[in-house]
Design a protein around this motif. Structure first.
Motif, mmCIF file in Angstrom:
data_model
loop_
_atom_site.group_PDB
_atom_site.id
_atom_site.type_symbol
_atom_site.label_atom_id
_atom_site.label_comp_id
_atom_site.label_asym_id
_atom_site.label_seq_id
_atom_site.Cartn_x
_atom_site.Cartn_y
_atom_site.Cartn_z
ATOM 1 N N ALA A 315 -16.901 26.634 65.269
ATOM 2 C CA ALA A 315 -17.636 27.894 65.155
ATOM 3 C C ALA A 315 -19.116 27.622 65.429
ATOM 4 C CB ALA A 315 -17.438 28.501 63.770
ATOM 5 N N THR A 316 -19.476 27.535 66.707
ATOM 6 C CA THR A 316 -20.849 27.217 67.093
ATOM 7 C C THR A 316 -21.716 28.470 67.009
ATOM 8 O OG1 THR A 316 -20.490 27.703 69.434
ATOM 9 C CG2 THR A 316 -19.939 25.489 68.675
ATOM 10 N N PRO A 317 -23.045 28.319 66.954
ATOM 11 C CA PRO A 317 -23.919 29.496 66.910
ATOM 12 C C PRO A 317 -23.765 30.408 68.121
ATOM 13 C CG PRO A 317 -25.124 27.498 66.313
ATOM 14 C CD PRO A 317 -23.794 27.058 66.811
ATOM 15 N N THR A 318 -23.291 29.871 69.238
ATOM 16 C CA THR A 318 -23.158 30.673 70.460
ATOM 17 C C THR A 318 -21.752 31.233 70.637
ATOM 18 O OG1 THR A 318 -22.684 28.650 71.707
ATOM 19 C CG2 THR A 318 -24.973 29.401 71.640
ATOM 20 N N GLY A 319 -20.848 30.964 69.692
ATOM 21 C CA GLY A 319 -19.494 31.495 69.808
ATOM 22 C C GLY A 319 -18.455 30.509 69.310
ATOM 23 N N ARG A 320 -17.235 30.999 69.171
ATOM 24 C CA ARG A 320 -16.139 30.174 68.666
ATOM 25 C C ARG A 320 -15.437 29.482 69.815
ATOM 26 N NH1 ARG A 320 -12.031 32.028 66.645
ATOM 27 N NH2 ARG A 320 -11.710 31.009 64.649
ATOM 28 N N LEU A 321 -15.234 28.175 69.644
ATOM 29 C CA LEU A 321 -14.519 27.371 70.620
ATOM 30 C C LEU A 321 -13.192 26.972 69.980
ATOM 31 C CD1 LEU A 321 -15.325 26.329 73.465
ATOM 32 C CD2 LEU A 321 -15.947 24.176 72.388
ATOM 33 N N THR A 322 -12.080 27.413 70.559
ATOM 34 C CA THR A 322 -10.754 27.141 70.005
ATOM 35 C C THR A 322 -10.021 26.161 70.912
ATOM 36 O OG1 THR A 322 -10.692 29.411 69.158
ATOM 37 C CG2 THR A 322 -8.621 28.184 69.171
ATOM 38 N N TYR A 323 -9.602 25.030 70.361
ATOM 39 C CA TYR A 323 -8.898 24.005 71.136
ATOM 40 C C TYR A 323 -7.403 24.271 71.066
ATOM 41 C CZ TYR A 323 -13.275 21.378 71.196
ATOM 42 O OH TYR A 323 -14.584 20.992 71.399
ATOM 43 N N LEU A 324 -6.752 24.267 72.222
ATOM 44 C CA LEU A 324 -5.337 24.591 72.315
ATOM 45 C C LEU A 324 -4.550 23.473 72.966
ATOM 46 C CD1 LEU A 324 -5.418 28.209 73.828
ATOM 47 C CD2 LEU A 324 -5.382 27.588 71.413
ATOM 48 N N ARG A 325 -3.315 23.302 72.512
ATOM 49 C CA ARG A 325 -2.317 22.551 73.267
ATOM 50 C C ARG A 325 -1.345 23.589 73.816
ATOM 51 N NH1 ARG A 325 1.213 17.931 73.807
ATOM 52 N NH2 ARG A 325 2.715 18.671 75.351
ATOM 53 N N VAL A 326 -1.274 23.683 75.127
ATOM 54 C CA VAL A 326 -0.353 24.619 75.760
ATOM 55 C C VAL A 326 1.001 23.921 75.885
ATOM 56 C CG1 VAL A 326 0.072 26.118 77.735
ATOM 57 C CG2 VAL A 326 -2.282 25.629 77.035
ATOM 58 N N TYR A 327 2.013 24.454 75.228
ATOM 59 C CA TYR A 327 3.343 23.842 75.241
ATOM 60 C C TYR A 327 4.232 24.393 76.344
ATOM 61 C CZ TYR A 327 2.611 21.313 70.895
ATOM 62 O OH TYR A 327 2.148 20.431 69.948
ATOM 63 N N SER A 328 4.088 25.671 76.652
ATOM 64 C CA SER A 328 4.902 26.261 77.713
ATOM 65 C C SER A 328 4.133 27.407 78.353
ATOM 66 C CB SER A 328 6.246 26.764 77.161
ATOM 67 O OG SER A 328 6.047 27.881 76.322
ATOM 68 N N GLY A 329 4.533 27.727 79.590
ATOM 69 C CA GLY A 329 3.914 28.847 80.271
ATOM 70 C C GLY A 329 2.558 28.527 80.856
ATOM 71 N N THR A 330 1.831 29.575 81.208
ATOM 72 C CA THR A 330 0.510 29.476 81.830
ATOM 73 C C THR A 330 -0.431 30.451 81.149
ATOM 74 O OG1 THR A 330 1.505 28.905 83.968
ATOM 75 C CG2 THR A 330 -0.764 29.693 84.002
ATOM 76 N N ILE A 331 -1.641 30.029 80.911
ATOM 77 C CA ILE A 331 -2.657 30.907 80.343
ATOM 78 C C ILE A 331 -3.836 30.936 81.310
ATOM 79 C CG2 ILE A 331 -3.586 28.996 78.946
ATOM 80 C CD1 ILE A 331 -4.396 31.048 76.847
ATOM 81 N N GLU A 332 -4.323 32.136 81.618
ATOM 82 C CA GLU A 332 -5.396 32.293 82.587
ATOM 83 C C GLU A 332 -6.593 32.986 81.959
ATOM 84 O OE1 GLU A 332 -4.113 34.190 86.134
ATOM 85 O OE2 GLU A 332 -2.558 32.710 86.594
ATOM 86 N N LYS A 333 -7.724 32.757 82.563
ATOM 87 C CA LYS A 333 -8.952 33.429 82.153
ATOM 88 C C LYS A 333 -8.747 34.940 82.232
ATOM 89 C CE LYS A 333 -13.723 33.910 83.795
ATOM 90 N NZ LYS A 333 -14.674 33.452 84.828
ATOM 91 N N GLY A 334 -9.077 35.646 81.146
ATOM 92 C CA GLY A 334 -8.922 37.093 81.114
ATOM 93 C C GLY A 334 -7.592 37.563 80.555
ATOM 94 N N ASP A 335 -6.647 36.637 80.281
ATOM 95 C CA ASP A 335 -5.342 37.021 79.748
ATOM 96 C C ASP A 335 -5.464 37.597 78.338
ATOM 97 O OD1 ASP A 335 -3.915 36.350 81.949
ATOM 98 O OD2 ASP A 335 -2.991 34.534 81.116
ATOM 99 N N THR A 336 -4.497 38.428 77.986
ATOM 100 C CA THR A 336 -4.351 38.895 76.611
ATOM 101 C C THR A 336 -3.240 38.080 75.957
ATOM 102 O OG1 THR A 336 -5.078 41.134 77.139
ATOM 103 C CG2 THR A 336 -3.782 40.852 75.129
ATOM 104 N N VAL A 337 -3.534 37.492 74.807
ATOM 105 C CA VAL A 337 -2.555 36.674 74.093
ATOM 106 C C VAL A 337 -2.358 37.236 72.691
ATOM 107 C CG1 VAL A 337 -3.106 34.581 75.395
ATOM 108 C CG2 VAL A 337 -4.324 35.060 73.266
ATOM 109 N N ARG A 338 -1.251 36.867 72.099
ATOM 110 C CA ARG A 338 -0.925 37.355 70.761
ATOM 111 C C ARG A 338 -0.989 36.214 69.759
ATOM 112 N NH1 ARG A 338 4.559 40.691 69.132
ATOM 113 N NH2 ARG A 338 4.349 40.542 66.861
ATOM 114 N N ASP A 339 -1.664 36.458 68.637
ATOM 115 C CA ASP A 339 -1.632 35.520 67.514
ATOM 116 C C ASP A 339 -0.351 35.813 66.748
ATOM 117 O OD1 ASP A 339 -1.909 34.209 65.048
ATOM 118 O OD2 ASP A 339 -4.092 34.326 65.127
ATOM 119 N N ALA A 340 0.630 34.915 66.876
ATOM 120 C CA ALA A 340 1.951 35.195 66.320
ATOM 121 C C ALA A 340 1.928 35.308 64.798
ATOM 122 C CB ALA A 340 2.933 34.099 66.741
ATOM 123 N N GLY A 341 0.968 34.669 64.150
ATOM 124 C CA GLY A 341 0.912 34.726 62.698
ATOM 125 C C GLY A 341 0.421 36.061 62.172
ATOM 126 N N THR A 342 -0.591 36.618 62.825
ATOM 127 C CA THR A 342 -1.187 37.878 62.357
ATOM 128 C C THR A 342 -0.674 39.091 63.122
ATOM 129 O OG1 THR A 342 -3.064 37.690 63.883
ATOM 130 C CG2 THR A 342 -3.278 36.636 61.714
#
Length: 681
Positions: A315-342
């Motif tokens: 949680a940097t002063p300029t924004g949140r940086l979230t580190y991910l391990r992508v297990y399957s599929g493809t994620i692109e800039k601008g995509d909408t993703v779902r937080d499965a927990g919430t």
């Protein structure tokens, strides 16, 4: 033989694991330098390393935060995480191991297996992460590969498969003999690359003997290698390499290499071994998750529905940086993703390839990638991100319970809100930190994994937020358990205040549970308590575990059995039975003989032999129980079990007793009964 063209076969996701000061960060720096990712060797003592970029890491000379970097070697992309070695930051290691496919365990050639080496090895065992071992610091006085390998075998219990023979000893260490190809690799002074040549005559007989031992060890454990060994009485380099790869990936063997990262000797063979033996994302089983209560697998396929696990948040002063391990599929800039927990959806603002505190923009990330994302507002470490139309919940990394706490408050009353905000940001980044308000004193209490963990957290508040804070004396997190329980304890919950009432009648047996934790079971027969109410009673009992009768500490180590009960046709409900479970167990605990537990740690103290007497006396005064003593590398190594509360300030005391020559490490081993005079709260 058909050669796979799947690009995932050229990806390696690995971590660097070791005890503090074994040389993890130096190994990482030399990997970055050797692969051409950096053009200057970073040094820990100079504060010029890439992965130890935080000011506190450079000031203290240790790794505190897991740092991800990417580099390339021999046509393979290596995503590497340099993990902390200090026990207080074991939770960072746990979160990293959750998303890694392999690891390099680094050992000191003099000390061999040290306490935290053992801890991180066990963590990797739990996650099923294949490893190779790198015995570092072969240029140190007292360095001995065979002794280090013996300690690996004896304390960690793998089958070490030594693939190298050192050339030269201690300060004269200049290279290694590759036992697979029977060639010598020698690094001249100041040279960045080795010179390849024949095995020196003086080592040819020993190299042949060790090659034979390696072949026999591999043939014992690998069917194809055994078949060739029986036919030819030897193994080809290709067969040996293939067998080593299989044994590494199944965990039936651990390839051992050696070198000196500081002198840049042995890094290229280590990288070759990473590529040759550690698995790609395709070599590990498909990730498993749950959806609507059913298990589901997702393959490491860019075309499959997207599923990724967040394992770190900055949680940097300029924004949140979230580190991910992508297990399957493809994620692109601008995509909408779902937080499965919430269940909420978020938009991916930017994708970044990570190199510690520096980043390169990406358009997309595919299965097998480790990347950072900007733009996610609610994701936490452990959150599953997935395609909105294909939800899946992945198992999050485990979070250790804090064992030490301090009271913190802002020096200026006007900064109280800012302090609360700063502490909230810390706990968002580090789930092993916890913040609560003491109900009796009203103080803000910060809890963590050790003194150093809390020191680092408080220092971050001071540096990053510019806050002046006052910190109280550290205290430990006590627990309560059952010494002797009760049988047939009756609790009746009746509430009638107009309209529908509440009725629940339960009978509980409460007894100690040697394995620790909490177990609930029901022996009710005849339907006297319906199953849905049994679950409510269990939920209520779990609620009661939060505060024990001795001092309001969490309760552990008990088994509760629901033996009987009664219901009312109109007034019984889930709420009534949950309330009965909570208050019934609370009253049963008051009727039981309770025992206060305190956290204990295993302390390993390394001191000159002439200081052993004073150290043993000091440990005894701290209620320590000595469990072992040995001489290693000219120094005495004492192992003892000591209550954590007695270790506050021990570092200063040890330095004064040994004129600055003594060091110690500690790792948690669980809880033990506290003496009667221990504070209840």
């Amino acid at each position: 033989m058909r050669i796979s063209t799947n690009p995932l076969t050229t990806v390696r996701n690995l971590g660097i694991l070791a005890h503090v000061d074994a040389g993890k960060t130096t190994v990482t720096e030399r990997i970055l330098y050797t692969t051409g990712t950096t053009y200057k060797r970073g040094e820990v003592h100079d504060g010029t390393t890439v992965t130890d970029f935080d000011p506190q890491e450079r000031d203290r000379g240790i790794t505190i935060f897991a740092a991800a970097v990417s580099c390339s070697w021999d046509g393979h992309r290596i995503n590497l995480i340099d993990t902390p070695g200090h026990v207080d930051f074991a939770d960072e290691v746990e979160r990293s191991l959750r998303v890694l496919d392999g690891a390099v365990a680094v050992f000191d050639a003099v000390a061999g297996v040290e306490p935290q080496s053992e801890s991180v090895w066990r963590q990797a065992d739990r996650h099923g992460v294949p490893r190779i071992a790198f015995v570092n610091k072969m240029d140190r006085a007292g360095a001995d590969l065979d002794t280090a390998v013996a300690s690996i075998r004896e304390r960690l219990h793998p089958v070490p498969l030594v693939t190298q023979l050192p050339i030269g000893t201690e300060d004269g260490f200049t290279g290694v003999v590759d036992l697979l190809r029977m060639r010598a690799l020698v690094w001249a002074d100041g040279a960045d690359t080795p010179e390849e040549g024949p095995v020196p005559d003086a080592l040819s007989e020993e190299a042949a003997r060790r090659r034979r031992l390696l072949e026999e060890a591999v043939a014992e454990r690998h069917p194809a290698a055994l078949e060739e060994f029986c036919d030819r009485e030897t193994l080809t380099a290709a067969t040996l390499a293939a067998a080593l790869r299989d044994l590494t990936r199944t965990g039936d063997g651990v390839v051992v290499l050696c070198g000196s990262a500081y002198r840049n000797r042995g890094v290229e063979p280590l990288l070759d071994a990473v590529v040759a033996y550690l698995p790609s994302p395709l070599d590990v089983p498909p990730v498993r998750g749950t959806h609507d209560g059913a298990d589901e697998e997702r393959p490491a396929d860019p075309a499959a529905p997207m599923a990724a696990l967040a394992f770190k948040v900055n949680a940097t002063p300029t924004g949140r940086l979230t580190y991910l391990r992508v297990y399957s599929g493809t994620i692109e800039k601008g995509d909408t993703v779902r937080d499965a927990g919430t269940g909420r959806t978020e938009r991916v603002g930017r994708l970044l390839r990570v190199r510690a505190d520096r980043h390169d923009p990406l358009e997309r990330a595919v299965a097998g990638d480790i990347v950072a994302v900007i733009g996610l507002k609610g994701a936490r470490a452990g959150s599953t991100l997935c395609a909105p139309d294909a939800p899946l919940v992945l198992e999050p990394p485990g979070v250790a319970e804090p064992v030490v706490h301090v009271a913190v408050e802002a020096r200026r009353a006007t900064d109280t809100d800012r302090l609360a905000s700063a502490l909230a940001r810390l706990t968002e980044e580090d789930p092993s930190l916890a913040v609560r308000t003491d109900p009796e004193t009203g103080q803000t209490v910060l809890s963590g994994m050790g003194e150093l963990h809390l020191e680092v957290a408080v220092e971050r508040v001071r540096r990053e937020h510019g806050l002046e804070v006052t910190v109280g004396r550290p205290g430990v997190a006590y627990r309560e358990t059952i010494g002797a329980g009760v049988t047939g304890f009756v609790h009746r919950h009746v509430k009638q205040d107009g309209g529908a009432g509440q009725f629940a009648h339960i009978v509980l047996d409460v007894e100690p549970r040697e394995e620790g934790g909490f177990e609930f079971r029901s022996t009710v027969v005849g339907g006297r308590v319906p199953q849905e109410f049994v679950r409510a009673v269990e939920a209520g009992c779990r609620d009661a575990l939060a505060e024990g009768p001795l001092g309001g500490h969490p309760v552990t180590g008990l088994r509760v059995t629901l033996t009987d009960g009664q219901t009312h046709v109109k007034d019984s409900s889930d709420t009534a039975f949950r309330t009965a479970g909570r208050f019934g167990l609370r009253d049963a605990l008051r009727a039981s003989r309770m025992v206060l537990l305190e956290p204990v740690v295993e302390v390993t103290v390394t001191v000159p032999e002439d200081a052993v007497g004073g150290v043993l006396g000091d440990l005894a005064a701290r209620r320590g129980r000595v469990t072992g003593s040995e001489t290693r590398g000219g120094a005495a190594v004492v192992t003892a079990t000591v209550p954590l509360a007695e270790l506050f300030g021990y570092a200063t005391r040890l330095r004064s007793r040994t004129q600055g020559r003594g060091t110690f490490t500690a790792r948690p081993t669980g809880y033990a009964p506290a003496p009667a005079e221990a504070p209840a709260r």
